[in-house]
Design a protein around this motif. Structure first.
Motif, mmCIF file in Angstrom:
data_model
loop_
_atom_site.group_PDB
_atom_site.id
_atom_site.type_symbol
_atom_site.label_atom_id
_atom_site.label_comp_id
_atom_site.label_asym_id
_atom_site.label_seq_id
_atom_site.Cartn_x
_atom_site.Cartn_y
_atom_site.Cartn_z
ATOM 1 N N ASP A 125 24.354 36.578 1.332
ATOM 2 C CA ASP A 125 24.925 36.352 0.006
ATOM 3 C C ASP A 125 25.109 37.689 -0.705
ATOM 4 O O ASP A 125 24.966 38.759 -0.104
ATOM 5 N N GLU A 126 25.423 37.612 -2.003
ATOM 6 C CA GLU A 126 25.652 38.840 -2.748
ATOM 7 C C GLU A 126 24.386 39.685 -2.888
ATOM 8 O O GLU A 126 24.452 40.876 -3.240
ATOM 9 N N ASP A 127 23.211 39.088 -2.640
ATOM 10 C CA ASP A 127 21.947 39.831 -2.703
ATOM 11 C C ASP A 127 21.504 40.323 -1.333
ATOM 12 O O ASP A 127 20.355 40.744 -1.171
ATOM 13 N N ASN A 128 22.384 40.233 -0.313
ATOM 14 C CA ASN A 128 22.068 40.672 1.056
ATOM 15 C C ASN A 128 20.911 39.886 1.666
ATOM 16 O O ASN A 128 20.117 40.419 2.440
ATOM 17 N N ILE A 129 20.806 38.612 1.318
ATOM 18 C CA ILE A 129 19.808 37.730 1.922
ATOM 19 C C ILE A 129 20.480 36.966 3.069
ATOM 20 O O ILE A 129 21.531 36.352 2.879
ATOM 21 N N ILE A 130 19.886 37.034 4.267
ATOM 22 C CA ILE A 130 20.439 36.329 5.426
ATOM 23 C C ILE A 130 20.036 34.859 5.318
ATOM 24 O O ILE A 130 18.884 34.501 5.560
ATOM 25 N N PHE A 131 20.956 33.999 4.899
ATOM 26 C CA PHE A 131 20.633 32.583 4.777
ATOM 27 C C PHE A 131 21.206 31.757 5.928
ATOM 28 O O PHE A 131 20.867 30.591 6.081
ATOM 29 N N MET A 132 22.070 32.355 6.752
ATOM 30 C CA MET A 132 22.562 31.687 7.956
ATOM 31 C C MET A 132 22.526 32.699 9.096
ATOM 32 O O MET A 132 22.885 33.860 8.905
ATOM 33 N N ALA A 133 22.100 32.248 10.282
ATOM 34 C CA ALA A 133 22.025 33.145 11.436
ATOM 35 C C ALA A 133 21.970 32.320 12.702
ATOM 36 O O ALA A 133 21.456 31.188 12.715
ATOM 37 N N SER A 134 22.532 32.885 13.786
ATOM 38 C CA SER A 134 22.463 32.201 15.077
ATOM 39 C C SER A 134 21.043 32.206 15.633
ATOM 40 O O SER A 134 20.712 31.389 16.475
ATOM 41 N N ARG A 135 20.215 33.136 15.161
ATOM 42 C CA ARG A 135 18.802 33.193 15.556
ATOM 43 C C ARG A 135 17.959 32.642 14.404
ATOM 44 O O ARG A 135 17.984 33.174 13.298
ATOM 45 N N PRO A 136 17.170 31.592 14.620
ATOM 46 C CA PRO A 136 16.359 31.043 13.520
ATOM 47 C C PRO A 136 15.400 32.066 12.938
ATOM 48 O O PRO A 136 15.077 32.007 11.751
ATOM 49 N N GLU A 137 14.927 33.049 13.752
ATOM 50 C CA GLU A 137 13.943 34.003 13.247
ATOM 51 C C GLU A 137 14.523 34.935 12.178
ATOM 52 O O GLU A 137 13.765 35.541 11.413
ATOM 53 N N LEU A 138 15.851 35.080 12.128
ATOM 54 C CA LEU A 138 16.464 35.979 11.162
ATOM 55 C C LEU A 138 16.788 35.310 9.837
ATOM 56 O O LEU A 138 17.178 35.993 8.883
ATOM 57 N N MET B 299 16.427 33.524 6.212
ATOM 58 C CA MET B 299 15.574 33.755 5.036
ATOM 59 C C MET B 299 14.928 35.137 5.090
ATOM 60 O O MET B 299 13.747 35.307 4.782
ATOM 61 N N ALA B 300 15.683 36.142 5.562
ATOM 62 C CA ALA B 300 15.224 37.527 5.581
ATOM 63 C C ALA B 300 16.243 38.382 4.840
ATOM 64 O O ALA B 300 17.425 38.027 4.728
ATOM 65 N N ALA B 301 15.769 39.503 4.300
ATOM 66 C CA ALA B 301 16.652 40.445 3.606
ATOM 67 C C ALA B 301 17.271 41.381 4.630
ATOM 68 O O ALA B 301 16.564 41.950 5.473
ATOM 69 N N LEU B 302 18.605 41.518 4.569
ATOM 70 C CA LEU B 302 19.264 42.410 5.513
ATOM 71 C C LEU B 302 18.735 43.838 5.374
ATOM 72 O O LEU B 302 18.460 44.509 6.369
ATOM 73 N N PHE B 303 18.553 44.265 4.129
ATOM 74 C CA PHE B 303 17.947 45.563 3.840
ATOM 75 C C PHE B 303 16.761 45.331 2.902
ATOM 76 O O PHE B 303 16.724 44.338 2.167
ATOM 77 N N PRO B 304 15.763 46.194 2.919
ATOM 78 C CA PRO B 304 14.572 45.974 2.087
ATOM 79 C C PRO B 304 14.943 45.810 0.605
ATOM 80 O O PRO B 304 15.815 46.497 0.071
ATOM 81 N N LEU B 305 14.249 44.868 -0.065
ATOM 82 C CA LEU B 305 14.476 44.594 -1.480
ATOM 83 C C LEU B 305 13.473 45.374 -2.330
ATOM 84 O O LEU B 305 12.318 45.564 -1.930
ATOM 85 N N SER B 306 13.944 45.785 -3.502
ATOM 86 C CA SER B 306 13.013 46.356 -4.460
ATOM 87 C C SER B 306 12.204 45.238 -5.099
ATOM 88 O O SER B 306 12.558 44.052 -5.011
ATOM 89 N N GLU B 307 11.131 45.587 -5.781
ATOM 90 C CA GLU B 307 10.284 44.582 -6.404
ATOM 91 C C GLU B 307 11.040 43.849 -7.506
ATOM 92 O O GLU B 307 10.877 42.635 -7.681
ATOM 93 N N GLU B 308 11.907 44.566 -8.239
ATOM 94 C CA GLU B 308 12.686 43.897 -9.287
ATOM 95 C C GLU B 308 13.652 42.886 -8.686
ATOM 96 O O GLU B 308 13.810 41.767 -9.212
ATOM 97 N N GLU B 309 14.327 43.255 -7.583
ATOM 98 C CA GLU B 309 15.251 42.315 -6.937
ATOM 99 C C GLU B 309 14.510 41.099 -6.399
ATOM 100 O O GLU B 309 15.002 39.962 -6.511
ATOM 101 N N ARG B 310 13.331 41.323 -5.839
ATOM 102 C CA ARG B 310 12.553 40.197 -5.304
ATOM 103 C C ARG B 310 12.135 39.231 -6.426
ATOM 104 O O ARG B 310 12.252 38.024 -6.293
ATOM 105 N N GLN B 311 11.677 39.778 -7.550
ATOM 106 C CA GLN B 311 11.253 38.927 -8.653
ATOM 107 C C GLN B 311 12.442 38.173 -9.252
ATOM 108 O O GLN B 311 12.315 37.015 -9.662
ATOM 109 N N ALA B 312 13.601 38.856 -9.305
ATOM 110 C CA ALA B 312 14.787 38.177 -9.839
ATOM 111 C C ALA B 312 15.187 36.995 -8.958
ATOM 112 O O ALA B 312 15.562 35.928 -9.462
ATOM 113 N N LEU B 313 15.114 37.157 -7.642
ATOM 114 C CA LEU B 313 15.460 36.056 -6.738
ATOM 115 C C LEU B 313 14.440 34.928 -6.844
ATOM 116 O O LEU B 313 14.795 33.745 -6.799
ATOM 117 N N LEU B 314 13.163 35.274 -6.966
ATOM 118 C CA LEU B 314 12.140 34.227 -7.112
ATOM 119 C C LEU B 314 12.338 33.458 -8.410
ATOM 120 O O LEU B 314 12.061 32.250 -8.483
#
Length: 638
Positions: free
Chosen positions: A211-224, A226-241
């Motif tokens: 999505d626009e926040d670089n969160i992988i919400f769809m993937a051919s591999r289930p392990e990927l 609900m993961a962030a494509l690139f590391p999130l800052s603490e502010e970005e993480r709190q905003a998403l929560l």
């Protein structure tokens, strides 16, 4: 008098320089070849990735947009508006059943109705433990968009089911005629995306959607997921929560590392951790403007590495050949120069000895050249003989099939003459009916002509199929299908023959379809010829099984094979038929075919019942994928 000069030798510094330049040149050639091969392989991989990414993005958009109409359709239903008006106490059960019915027909996950405050009034999952009824979703963007009078879209995790879904919403109006009218409710549908991801798993690539926040919400591999494509800052993480789009998922980094950006927009990446940490990939991205998403495709670089190694090996080998040729040429030049100097020295000192030596050398050279010529001629003659032998063997196999076709020609000629005579009669009748303006009768005659031509096509297709050449591939072959095909070829000679089939189930063997058919056609044709003078002709076809093997027997009621001839029936050109009736190659070729298939063929006499030929082949289980049978091939030819 000064002696002759020695052949020139390279100075020591120059020789050392050459010894240094040769390996450096090898390294440079290998490096350059591998880089060229790498670039070409990457360009090919980019084209493949672009095509696959474009098709996958189109498939995802098509899966989502086909349900875009449904919230607006449900919002216009009279039952929904009447229930939302709340003018009198109402039972929500009929509306729940209606929404559940629409959910099943549209094949979506959930359908539910919110009031103007965002509380769920009715839902298709009213009977489940995690029902949406009574829960408030005013914090979702699809609610705020729809309550403002627009159609909403949203992706996230369900707060009750914790399932990933895509939501469509539409406002429900009770009165939209006034200028300040506001929607009185929101109709929402939820779509699951598991079906799309399952189709991705079949590709030779990894697919990700962020999505626009670089969160992988769809993937051919289930392990990927609900993961962030690139590391999130603490502010970005709190905003998403805070938005609860992904509930309480930790959104850990995917571990991706981009180690090369290419001019064509692609990137070479690897993963420091996770399921893809054991390889490198070519990455391409495609922006989905409608949804604000980015779709990524990761193609493994194994083919690129393989192309590099192959190019490096070829370049190194070619470089070695060039260096070796140069060294050999230099040595040959030095040796020739030494011989010339030696000859010059000998000519000045021992003229007579030199002349004698030259005569001896010339004589020996002539002998060696003659010997080499004879050896070369003998090698070429043997090569031609082997090639002729292989070609003759293949031609003999095809000739045996054509010989059987010749035996079938008389019967097939009779089969074709009858339809031809009938076609001529029907055509003349149709012509007469057309002159008399009797269209229905003419059409009936022409329909008969079409049916007869189809019958003639089926007859000729049998001959065409039998005369085809094998592709020599061994697969699972149905023995019963091969027997049925061979019997159809001899159907015009089986009128006075009793055919007995003895087997309990369909048996499959490891063989080649065309070659096994040819062997059975030869054996059945020999049996019919042997029973030509038998008053009560009986042909027995049986299949017996034992662990790992299948025994296919062809028995006849003819006079049998004389005992002295049993050991010779499989020899080439051995026949007991009258001159002109056969070449004696059918059984020999059949034995060779069965040996090539990894089996065996035996011949014996039955007590008072004629001859019996038994084929032994490896048995196989019935294949999961249906194999083309001779019947299907015949229909395709027809």
């Amino acid at each position: 008098m000064k002696g002759p000069h020695r052949p020139p030798r390279l100075p020591v510094p120059l020789r050392r320089l050459l010894l240094l330049l040769i390996p450096l040149g090898l390294i440079a050639v290998i490096w350059q070849a591998s880089q060229v091969a790498r670039e070409q392989a990457l360009q090919t991989l980019v084209r493949e990735a672009e095509n696959e990414l474009r098709l996958s993005a189109a498939g995802l958009e098509g899966h989502l947009t086909r349900h875009d109409y449904l919230p607006q359709l449900l919002a216009s239903r009279e039952m929904v508006r009447r229930f939302l008006s709340g003018r009198s106490p109402q039972n929500p059960m009929p509306l729940n059943l209606l929404l559940d019915q629409f959910r099943a027909v549209a094949n979506v996950s959930d359908v539910y109705l919110l009031d103007r405050h965002g509380t769920t009034l009715a839902a298709s999952n009213w009977h489940m433990d995690n029902t949406f009824i009574g829960h408030n979703y005013s914090f979702r963007s699809y609610y705020t968009d729809a309550i403002a009078g627009y159609r909403g879209r949203f992706f996230g995790l369900g707060t009750q089911s914790l399932e990933r879904g895509y939501y469509f919403s539409a406002p429900v109006w009770l009165d939209e005629t006034t200028p300040d009218a506001r929607p009185d409710g929101v109709m929402v549908i939820k779509i699951l995306l598991d079906v799309v991801e399952e189709s991705w798993a079949e590709q030779d690539a990894e697919l990700l959607v962020t999505d626009e926040d670089n969160i992988i919400f769809m993937a051919s591999r289930p392990e990927l997921r609900m993961a962030a494509l690139f590391p999130l800052s603490e502010e970005e993480r709190q905003a998403l929560l805070a938005t609860r789009r992904y509930a309480d998922e930790p959104l850990t980094p995917s571990g991706i590392d981009v180690y090369e950006h290419r001019p064509d927009g692609s990137r070479l990446v690897r993963f420091n951790e996770g399921p893809l940490a054991d390889g490198s990939y070519l990455g391409l991205a495609r922006h989905m403007e409608t949804y604000g998403w980015d779709m990524y495709i990761l193609k493994p670089l194994g083919s690129v590495y393989q192309a590099q190694w192959l190019a490096a090996a070829l370049a190194g080998g070619l470089y070695g050949v060039v260096i070796l040729a140069g060294g050999v040429g230099w040595q040959r030049w030095r040796l020739r120069r030494e011989r010339e100097l030696f000859a010059e020295r000998e000519r000045r000192t021992l003229a007579s000895a030199r002349d004698e030596l030259e005569r001896n050398v010339e004589l020996r050279t002539r002998d060696l050249m003659e010997t080499n010529r004879l050896l070369s001629d003998e090698i070429e003659e043997r090569r031609r003989a082997e090639e002729n032998l292989r070609q003759t063997r293949d031609e003999l196999i095809q000739a045996a099939k054509l010989a059987v076709l010749g035996q079938l020609a008389a019967g097939i000629n009779h089969e074709l003459n009858q339809p031809l005579a009938a076609i001529r009669a029907y055509a003349e009748n149709a012509r007469t009916f057309l002159e008399r303006q009797r269209m229905e009768a003419a059409d009936a005659n022409l329909a008969q002509v079409i049916e007869l031509t189809e019958r003639m096509a089926e007859i000729s297709a049998q001959l065409r199929q039998f005369s085809r050449k094998s592709d020599s591939s061994l697969t699972a072959v149905s023995v019963q299908a091969c027997i049925d095909y061979a019997l159809r070829l001899y159907q015009n000679r089986l009128h006075d023959v009793e055919v007995v089939r003895v087997w309990d189930e369909e048996i499959w063997v490891h063989a080649d379809l065309v070659r096994l058919e040819q062997v059975l056609v030869n054996l059945i044709g020999n049996a019919l010829q042997a029973m030509a003078e038998t008053p009560e002709a009986k042909l027995v076809l049986s299949i017996e099984t034992e662990p790992g093997l299948a025994r296919i027997a062809v028995s006849d009621s003819g006079p049998g094979i004389p005992e002295p001839h049993l050991s010779r029936v499989f020899e080439p050109f051995f026949t007991t038929k009258s001159p002109g009736s056969g070449l004696g190659l059918g059984l020999s070729i059949s034995a060779r075919i069965i040996k090539d298939l990894g089996g065996d063929i035996l011949a014996d006499n039955q007590a008072g019942a004629g001859a019996r030929f038994t084929i032994i082949l490896p048995r196989m289980e019935r294949p999961d994928t249906p194999q083309p049978s001779p019947n299907q091939e015949q229909r395709s030819h027809a």
